[in-house]
Design a protein around this motif. Structure first.
Motif, short mmCIF file in Angstrom:
data_model
loop_
_atom_site.label_atom_id
_atom_site.label_comp_id
_atom_site.label_asym_id
_atom_site.label_seq_id
_atom_site.Cartn_x
_atom_site.Cartn_y
_atom_site.Cartn_z
N TYR A 106 0.97 -1.03 -0.04
CA TYR A 106 0.07 -0.13 0.04
C TYR A 106 1.06 1.31 0.02
CZ TYR A 106 -4.52 -2.20 1.08
OH TYR A 106 -5.67 -3.08 1.09
N MET A 107 0.54 2.34 -0.74
CA MET A 107 1.32 3.69 -0.86
C MET A 107 0.88 4.32 0.63
SD MET A 107 0.84 6.88 -2.94
CE MET A 107 2.21 7.63 -3.77
N PRO A 108 1.95 4.54 1.57
CA PRO A 108 1.62 5.27 2.63
C PRO A 108 0.85 6.66 2.37
CG PRO A 108 3.70 4.36 2.75
CD PRO A 108 3.24 4.08 1.30
N MET A 109 -0.06 7.24 3.03
CA MET A 109 -0.62 8.41 2.70
C MET A 109 0.27 9.36 2.62
SD MET A 109 -3.78 9.53 2.24
CE MET A 109 -4.39 10.99 1.72
N ASP A 110 0.16 10.36 1.59
CA ASP A 110 0.96 11.28 1.22
C ASP A 110 1.02 12.55 2.46
OD1 ASP A 110 2.57 12.84 -0.36
OD2 ASP A 110 1.30 14.15 -1.03
N SER A 111 2.52 12.63 2.75
CA SER A 111 2.88 13.67 3.68
C SER A 111 4.44 14.06 3.69
CB SER A 111 2.72 13.14 5.34
OG SER A 111 3.39 12.37 5.74
N ARG A 112 4.71 15.04 4.13
CA ARG A 112 6.27 15.37 3.96
C ARG A 112 7.03 14.15 4.67
NH1 ARG A 112 8.59 20.26 3.00
NH2 ARG A 112 6.75 21.26 3.48
N ALA A 113 6.73 13.78 5.92
CA ALA A 113 7.37 12.85 6.78
C ALA A 113 7.56 11.38 5.92
CB ALA A 113 6.94 12.80 8.03
N ASN A 114 6.28 11.18 5.63
CA ASN A 114 6.14 9.71 4.98
C ASN A 114 6.67 9.64 3.40
OD1 ASN A 114 4.56 8.92 6.96
ND2 ASN A 114 2.51 8.94 5.82
N ALA A 115 6.74 10.80 2.78
CA ALA A 115 7.53 10.66 1.46
C ALA A 115 9.07 10.67 1.74
CB ALA A 115 7.33 12.00 0.69
N LYS A 116 9.46 11.26 2.65
CA LYS A 116 11.01 11.03 3.00
C LYS A 116 11.13 9.71 3.35
CE LYS A 116 11.96 15.90 4.00
NZ LYS A 116 13.07 16.09 3.27
N GLN A 117 10.52 9.22 4.28
CA GLN A 117 10.81 7.86 4.59
C GLN A 117 10.51 6.62 3.60
OE1 GLN A 117 8.44 6.88 8.34
NE2 GLN A 117 9.59 4.96 8.69
N PHE A 118 9.89 7.02 2.65
CA PHE A 118 9.36 6.05 1.63
C PHE A 118 10.80 5.95 0.72
CE2 PHE A 118 7.89 4.52 -2.41
CZ PHE A 118 7.27 3.61 -2.19
N PHE A 119 11.12 7.13 0.28
CA PHE A 119 12.31 7.12 -0.40
C PHE A 119 13.46 6.78 0.23
CE2 PHE A 119 9.27 9.57 -3.28
CZ PHE A 119 10.13 9.32 -4.60
N ASP A 120 13.94 7.18 1.61
CA ASP A 120 14.79 6.48 2.33
C ASP A 120 15.05 5.02 2.06
OD1 ASP A 120 15.77 9.11 2.73
OD2 ASP A 120 14.81 9.05 4.77
N ILE A 121 13.72 4.51 2.28
CA ILE A 121 13.73 2.99 2.25
C ILE A 121 14.04 2.46 0.74
CG2 ILE A 121 12.50 1.05 2.88
CD1 ILE A 121 11.00 2.48 4.92
N VAL A 122 13.11 2.83 -0.26
CA VAL A 122 13.32 2.21 -1.19
C VAL A 122 14.13 2.72 -2.21
CG1 VAL A 122 11.77 2.10 -3.42
CG2 VAL A 122 10.35 2.18 -1.28
N GLN A 123 14.74 3.94 -2.12
CA GLN A 123 15.69 4.46 -3.08
C GLN A 123 15.63 4.13 -4.65
OE1 GLN A 123 19.60 3.37 -1.24
NE2 GLN A 123 19.01 4.27 0.80
N PRO A 124 14.39 4.47 -5.04
CA PRO A 124 14.21 4.03 -6.35
C PRO A 124 15.12 4.78 -7.38
CG PRO A 124 12.45 5.53 -5.57
CD PRO A 124 13.29 5.48 -4.45
N SER A 125 15.59 4.07 -8.59
CA SER A 125 16.34 4.75 -9.61
C SER A 125 15.49 5.48 -10.64
CB SER A 125 17.16 3.48 -10.36
OG SER A 125 17.93 2.92 -9.37
N LEU A 126 14.17 5.02 -10.71
CA LEU A 126 13.15 5.64 -11.68
C LEU A 126 11.74 5.20 -10.90
CD1 LEU A 126 12.24 6.39 -14.39
CD2 LEU A 126 11.83 4.03 -15.10
#
Length: 418
Positions: A106-126
């Motif tokens: 599931y996509m975590p609900m949008d927020s500044r903190a959630n987005a940062k944490q999601f990108f920190d974990i996933v680290q997508p290339s695209l």
């Protein structure tokens, strides 16, 4: 104005979902699916050392739309893991164990903190967003981290906030994208009107997807037995208004066959269909014992996943949703099998429905009487039927290739390494 409304929305949506979840299963799944979500994502991805491609889909329909691209990415860039997220439970619950992607969340609900944490974990290339859903903090995080962000099969309408005087905040979301692939010239013109130039018309990847499905078709003996060479209407993704428009025709044509796949297969809705279609049997009952349907001319589909193959058995396809709500469901799943398509009057948001009508492969009806007249005409006029059936199939085949265009861009811009 736009930003304030958005911030209120992302704050209130989880609260509303939690309250609705007391008596609504879908809302309950939405809430429960996000409990400890970051711990789950971290645990799943920590052992996977591959680079990641993140694909986000709103729901099941968008997943089907994005699937041709996912398959191509998986094949060409096999050293990457594909992380798929859904906003809706109907998408996640159906595809959480799909064979095409490596991780589904599931996509975590949008927020500044959630987005940062999601990108920190996933680290997508695209990052790939399919069709729509524009989550500000996730889009902004991709931009500030300089991660390529692509919109696929985008569709835009003048009524959207992007194109309003108060739309600065929403226009800012579009400026986060590295590139936007849109379905139509009209959508591209709207983007150009607000000075979004990093966009082009690629078409709709759904055409590629339905062509794949049709090519992969496998016979369904139970359905074949039920139809038994009879004139057959397959009515897909129906709502109550659709069934109320069709039931009289079904009840007065016992020698025809009707396969009805309701959009909602909850018990209450299935019972409603059984009451409307007087000579009906559920698929689960009929598949177990075909003698249970000896007097039935209507088969009610009580599962998810069959519809895209059922249309193959139709003489005429009826696609639901056109008598109310947001409009019709996927007409391409039906047209790809060279079948005339009929639907209700609410279809203006769907360019493919309009184009299918213009190509004489589909017809819109305003009420039950028009629906019955249209079915009679298609059943009785062989020349008309064959012309419309060919027109429907030819239209779908003429639109293939959107996936190849997106893949070419990814390759030429070196967004990923082979």
């Amino acid at each position: 104005m736009g930003k304030l409304a958005y911030l209120l929305f992302i704050q209130l949506y989880p609260v509303a979902a939690k309250l609705l979840g007391i008596f609504n299963r879908k809302a309950k799944l939405w809430v429960e699916g996000r409990k400890d979500i970051f711990e789950l994502i971290s645990a799943k991805l920590s052992a996977d050392k591959r680079k990641k491609i993140w694909v986000h889909c709103s729901s099941l329909g968008e997943f089907e739309q994005g699937l041709p691209l996912i398959e191509e990415l998986k094949q060409r860039y096999s050293t990457y893991a594909i992380v798929l997220t859904f906003f809706s439970p109907s998408g996640y619950e159906h595809e959480k164990n799909n064979r095409y992607t490596d991780h589904v969340f599931y996509m975590p609900m949008d927020s500044r903190a959630n987005a940062k944490q999601f990108f920190d974990i996933v680290q997508p290339s695209l990052v790939v967003f399919v069709k729509y859903e524009f989550w500000f903090y996730y889009l902004y995080e991709a931009k500030v981290r300089n991660i390529p962000l692509v919109l696929v099969s985008g569709i835009f309408r003048k009524s959207q906030p992007f194109f309003k005087w108060y739309g600065d905040f929403h226009r800012g979301m579009l400026q986060c994208f590295t590139y936007l692939f849109v379905q139509t010239d009209a959508a591209l013109a709207l983007l150009q009107s607000i000075h979004i130039s990093n966009a082009s018309v690629s078409g709709d990847t759904r055409f590629d997807r339905v062509l794949e499905i049709a090519e992969d078709f496998k016979a369904m003996p139970v359905i074949q037995t039920f139809c038994a060479g009879k004139k057959t209407v397959v009515a897909g993704s129906t709502w109550t208004d659709d069934d109320e428009a069709l039931d009289h025709y079904a009840n007065t044509h016992p020698d025809h066959r009707f396969i009805v796949a309701p959009h909602n297969i909850g018990e209450e809705r299935l019972k409603e269909c059984e009451a409307l279609y007087q000579q009906s049997v559920r698929y689960s009952v009929y598949a177990h014992d075909i003698t249970a349907g000896v007097n039935a001319n209507t088969l009610i589909i009580d599962n998810i996943g069959m519809l895209k193959y059922l249309y193959k058995y139709a003489t005429v396809c009826y696609v639901g949703g056109g008598f109310g709500g947001d409009g019709i469901h996927n007409v391409l799943e039906a047209a790809v099998y060279n079948k005339p398509v009929v639907f209700g009057p609410v279809y203006d948001k769907y360019f493919e429905a309009t184009e299918l009508i213009n190509n004489e492969g589909a017809f819109a009806v305003a009420n039950a009487l028009e629906l019955e007249e249209m079915l009679d005409e298609l059943f009785d006029d062989t020349d008309l039927y064959e012309y419309c059936a060919a027109a429907a199939g030819n239209y779908v085949r003429s639109k293939k290739g959107a996936t190849a265009g997106v893949m070419q861009y990814i390759y030429e811009k070196r967004l990923l390494t082979s």
